[in-house]
Motif scaffolding. Structure first.
Motif: not given
Length: 113
Positions: A21-30, A42-44, A59-64
């Motif tokens: 799921i992690q691998r495929d979700l990361a690919m789907l987001l891209v 990024t799916i962490s 997931y990780t993302c920007t600090d804003d």
């Protein structure tokens, strides 16, 4: 007498499904998701519940802070679409419900001291 229940270690099947799921979700987001707010997400990690019906997606993302809220809302909005695409990719009989949670592990490690 009260017996404390211990968390069981994740099964091999659970760990394998979480990794897929992690691998495929990361690919789907891209590849599939057209929402520009999700470009730097990024799916962490993924953690499955015991009966494999719920996938907690970290997931990780920007600090804003304003952007973080937009990203959380966008992921929540795309949850059904991503689940459908996962079902097609993974060919599962039942696709787990996706629950997104921002991964704060690195922030906690940096600011804990």
């Amino acid at each position: 007498m009260v017996v404390a229940m211990r968390d069981r270690a994740p099964s091999r099947r659970s760990m394998r499904l979480a990794d897929m799921i992690q691998r495929d979700l990361a690919m789907l987001l891209v590849e599939e998701v057209q929402d520009p707010r999700l470009e730097l997400v990024t799916i962490s990690g993924v953690k499955m519940n015991q009966d494999l019906s719920i996938a907690k997606v970290f997931y990780t993302c920007t600090d804003d802070p304003a952007r973080r809220e937009e990203i959380a809302l966008s992921l929540d909005k795309a949850r059904g679409y991503l689940r459908k695409l996962l079902g097609h990719r993974l060919k599962l009989r039942s696709v787990p419900e996706l629950r997104f949670q921002r991964d704060t592990f690195l922030e906690d490690m940096v600011y804990a001291g």
